[in-house]
Design an enzyme around this catalytic site. Structure first.
Site, PDB file in Angstrom:
ATOM      1  N   ASP A 133      -1.380   7.820   5.846  1.00  0.00           N
ATOM      2  CA  ASP A 133      -1.553   6.038   5.870  1.00  0.00           C
ATOM      3  C   ASP A 133       0.567   5.521   5.602  1.00  0.00           C
ATOM      4  OD1 ASP A 133      -4.073   5.597   6.890  1.00  0.00           O
ATOM      5  OD2 ASP A 133      -5.048   4.582   5.292  1.00  0.00           O
ATOM      6  N   HIS A 299       9.857   0.160  -3.999  1.00  0.00           N
ATOM      7  CA  HIS A 299      10.170  -0.446  -2.763  1.00  0.00           C
ATOM      8  C   HIS A 299      10.925  -1.588  -3.018  1.00  0.00           C
ATOM      9  CE1 HIS A 299       5.933  -2.046  -3.205  1.00  0.00           C
ATOM     10  NE2 HIS A 299       6.913  -3.442  -2.229  1.00  0.00           N
ATOM     11  N   LYS A 303      13.818  -5.099  -1.971  1.00  0.00           N
ATOM     12  CA  LYS A 303      14.157  -6.329  -0.937  1.00  0.00           C
ATOM     13  C   LYS A 303      14.893  -7.225  -1.320  1.00  0.00           C
ATOM     14  CE  LYS A 303       8.805  -6.743  -2.282  1.00  0.00           C
ATOM     15  NZ  LYS A 303       8.201  -7.379  -0.918  1.00  0.00           N
ATOM     16  N   GLU A 337      -1.473 -12.388  -6.110  1.00  0.00           N
ATOM     17  CA  GLU A 337      -1.905 -11.815  -4.773  1.00  0.00           C
ATOM     18  C   GLU A 337      -2.829 -12.779  -4.364  1.00  0.00           C
ATOM     19  OE1 GLU A 337      -0.877  -7.360  -3.160  1.00  0.00           O
ATOM     20  OE2 GLU A 337      -2.585  -7.835  -5.149  1.00  0.00           O
ATOM     21  N   ASP A 356      -0.407  -1.030 -11.944  1.00  0.00           N
ATOM     22  CA  ASP A 356      -0.204  -0.814 -10.231  1.00  0.00           C
ATOM     23  C   ASP A 356       1.051  -1.925 -10.526  1.00  0.00           C
ATOM     24  OD1 ASP A 356      -0.471   0.143  -7.180  1.00  0.00           O
ATOM     25  OD2 ASP A 356      -1.460  -2.005  -7.752  1.00  0.00           O
ATOM     26  N   HIS A 361       7.065  -2.223 -10.645  1.00  0.00           N
ATOM     27  CA  HIS A 361       7.356  -3.650  -9.663  1.00  0.00           C
ATOM     28  C   HIS A 361       8.391  -4.317 -10.537  1.00  0.00           C
ATOM     29  CE1 HIS A 361       5.704  -1.297  -6.857  1.00  0.00           C
ATOM     30  NE2 HIS A 361       5.225  -2.202  -6.461  1.00  0.00           N
ATOM     31  N   ARG A 462      -0.442 -16.337  -3.167  1.00  0.00           N
ATOM     32  CA  ARG A 462       0.252 -14.549  -2.565  1.00  0.00           C
ATOM     33  C   ARG A 462       1.859 -15.367  -3.336  1.00  0.00           C
ATOM     34  NH1 ARG A 462       3.110 -13.442   1.298  1.00  0.00           N
ATOM     35  NH2 ARG A 462       4.007 -10.644   1.044  1.00  0.00           N
ATOM     36  N   GLN A 495       9.042 -13.415  -2.240  1.00  0.00           N
ATOM     37  CA  GLN A 495       8.132 -13.195  -1.839  1.00  0.00           C
ATOM     38  C   GLN A 495       7.296 -14.309  -1.788  1.00  0.00           C
ATOM     39  OE1 GLN A 495       6.918  -9.110  -1.086  1.00  0.00           O
ATOM     40  NE2 GLN A 495       4.836 -10.212  -2.781  1.00  0.00           N
TER      41      GLN A 495
END
Length: 617
Positions: A133, A299, A303, A337, A356, A361, A462, A495
């Protein structure tokens, strides 16, 4: 092939030895300026799909950037002209006329990338785990984005490697739906033609990897420079990192790149499950490849708004005296989220929200917000300068107290299932889906300022943001006769709906002198993205480009990784051992009340009368 039609050039200045992109019969191609009015052009033959280099004479570079005359092909170049140092030889043998001006089709940042050395050599990207994926959703789309924007060499090959028995066409069919539509379908077809697949028995299949390297070497030797660069993207689980790296190292010893070409390895998180596993992985991987060749990708560091933190902080004098304990009351770093695990609870249950999201992050965001000024944020020294400053900040963080932690797990609300209702989640699991953690930095800049980090699933919205609340105005109650004067806040919304806004107080319209809180707002959508001309790529696109150019500031260095694990390891052990209560909260709320209470104890005050038009507070 007897003629080439040059339709447009994509650089603003052309010099001897420069590499340029142009279009021939609607297809993008690449050439190198060999001498006055001669391009060395790479041509893909329609019958064999093989690429070769031929010179094109009398190229007319007009100010408008569109020369539409057919150009005749000169005889093949001599071996001397195609020597390893062909650019230098061509530049020495040719006169140096004043560079002609042509239309600039790309932003300056893109043009600087086009001028990087990797653009003049062959490039092979090996996607290890190509059938998974991550590869189809992130890696291949990022490579295609770079290809569409002319940021990859024309002599590009993307080799997918995995254990699944796929053909080249099977792979192309699998990834095609995930590649963003291009106005030029030929570009999509051209990119897919460069994507091939090689099946391996296992990730430690030395024979299979040796065959891949031999194929790459053959492609590189066909290039005029004889030089090729190789990037290996590990879209695979961490438990097979080491054996994969080992067979790559073994194969490259016999069939590695020649003439100074590089090998770089991109590895995805998680980088370990705790400090000891991260240390073992780091030491073992470091024994195979040096630190300069390893790119640990997070990642979040790619951003737009995370990268903007460095410029916002160090490019504006007004923030210089603001960014410390004298002005700042608290800093919140939030990740929310509005959906649950959605059938992925079995995977999530092995990690929890801290491993996670927070340990990696949000830790990266906190380091960029809190670090002292690096010696450089742009330029050759910036990669280590920024990471040195981040490591110093992480080392200064006080050990996390269990009293400064709140854990939560979402429950059913209406039609929305709770975490334990997910059939993939083990029955009775206490894995947290929400956490608030308060940290303190013991240095001169931040002494006593709480850094409040919170992250959760199935919340009311979110968003991801940094919220820096300033201290009260001295004497505000006396000045405004006890009328409430809300605290100023600087908010960087990461975001969605990227924005930077400053909550400030003005006089409320009308007859009375009463403070009202409003915002000085920079919305990226309305101010910077409105005309649609700004190229703002996905985080993976940015980071893969940084790998090609050798810029490591946006990647996690080994000492930074280990210091972060040292900080979080005691808390994670306490969570795993069940030493902290897990508070329940309903799906779609702000999280457990205990979290709000902790934040208030840290001195944060929320102005309930204020509501940003772009979203909630």
């Amino acid at each position: 092939l007897s003629s080439v039609q040059v339709l447009s050039l994509e650089v603003d200045m052309v010099n001897i030895g420069d590499r340029v992109n142009y279009y021939t019969n609607g297809t993008r191609a690449v050439g190198v300026v060999l001498k006055r009015q001669v391009l060395l052009v790479q041509v893909e033959h329609e019958d064999t799909k093989r690429r070769s280099w031929v010179p094109v004479q009398s190229v007319h570079l007009e100010a408008a950037g569109a020369a539409e005359a057919e150009e005749e092909v000169a005889p093949p170049l001599s071996p001397t002209e195609l020597s390893t140092d062909w650019k230098a030889a061509a530049a020495a043998a040719a006169p140096k006329p004043a560079p002609p001006q042509v239309r600039m089709h790309r932003q300056m940042s893109m043009q600087s990338a086009i001028q990087e050395r990797y653009m003049t050599d062959a490039l092979t990207v090996v996607v290890v785990g190509a059938s998974g994926d991550l590869a189809k959703k992130k890696t291949y789309p990022a490579l295609f984005d770079l290809f569409v924007h002319g940021l990859l060499p024309w002599d590009l090959t993307v080799i997918g490697v995995a254990r699944s028995p796929l053909s080249d066409d099977d792979l192309r069919t699998k990834i095609r739906p995930f590649l963003k539509a291009s106005k030029d379908d030929q570009l999509l077809d051209s990119f897919l033609a460069r994507c091939v697949y090689r099946s391996m028995k296992s990730y430690d299949d030395a024979e299979g990897m040796a065959a891949v390297h031999s194929e790459i070497l053959e492609l590189e030797q066909a290039h005029p420079s004889g030089t090729g660069n190789r990037v290996f993207y590990f879209a695979i689980p961490p438990n097979v990192f080491l054996q994969t790296a080992q067979v790559i190292k073994q194969a490259s010893a016999k069939a590695g790149p020649r003439n100074g070409g590089f090998i770089r390895i991109i590895v995805e998180k998680p980088f370990g499950h705790d400090y000891q596993s991260a240390l073992a992985l780091t030491e073992s991987l470091g024994a195979i490849f040096d630190e300069e060749s390893i790119y640990r990708i997070d990642h979040y560091l790619g951003k737009e708004m995370v990268q903007n933190l460095v410029v916002l902080r160090f490019g504006n004098i007004m923030f210089d005296s603001l960014w410390d304990r004298n002005s700042v009351a608290s800093v919140q770093i939030t990740f929310k989220e509005n959906f649950g695990t959605q059938g992925r609870g079995g995977y999530f249950d092995n990690y929890g929200i801290i491993r996670d999201i927070m340990q990696n992050h949000l830790m990266q965001v906190m380091a960029l917000v809190g670090m002292d000024t690096p010696m450089q944020v742009l330029g050759a020294a910036s990669s280590n300068a920024i990471r040195d400053a981040k490591v110093a900040l992480i080392k200064s963080i006080r050990p996390i107290s269990l009293e400064d932690v709140v854990l939560g797990q979402y429950t059913k609300s209406g039609d929305e299932l709770g975490y334990l209702d997910d059939p993939t989640v083990p029955k009775g699991s206490t894995t947290p889906t929400f956490a608030t953690v308060v940290m303190y930095v013991d240095n001169h800049r931040w002494e006593g300022v709480p850094f409040i980090m919170r992250a959760g699933k199935a919340l009311n919205e979110r968003k991801a943001e940094v919220r820096m609340q300033l201290r009260d105005v001295p004497g505000s109650s006396r000045i405004f006769n006890a009328y409430p004067t809300p605290r100023n806040e600087l908010v960087v919304r990461l975001q969605p709906d990227e924005a930077v806004y400053f909550k400030t107080n003005i006089k409320a319209p009308g007859l009375h002198t009463e403070p009202q809180q409003v915002e000085l707002n920079l919305s990226y959508n309305s101010r910077l993205y409105a005309d649609g001309d700004v190229y703002s790529p996905d985080a993976y696109t940015r980071l893969i480009l940084d790998v090609l150019t050798g810029r490591q500031a946006g990647f996690v260095r080994s000492d930074e990784l280990l210091e972060a694990w040292k900080l979080w390891d005691p808390l994670l052990k306490a969570v795993d051992d069940g030493l902290l209560p897990v508070h329940l909260y309903e799906y779609g709320t702000r999280g457990p009340q205990a979290s709000q209470d902790l934040i208030e104890r840290c001195g944060y005050t929320r102005n309930v009368a204020y509501n940003w038009q772009g979203g909630s507070t």
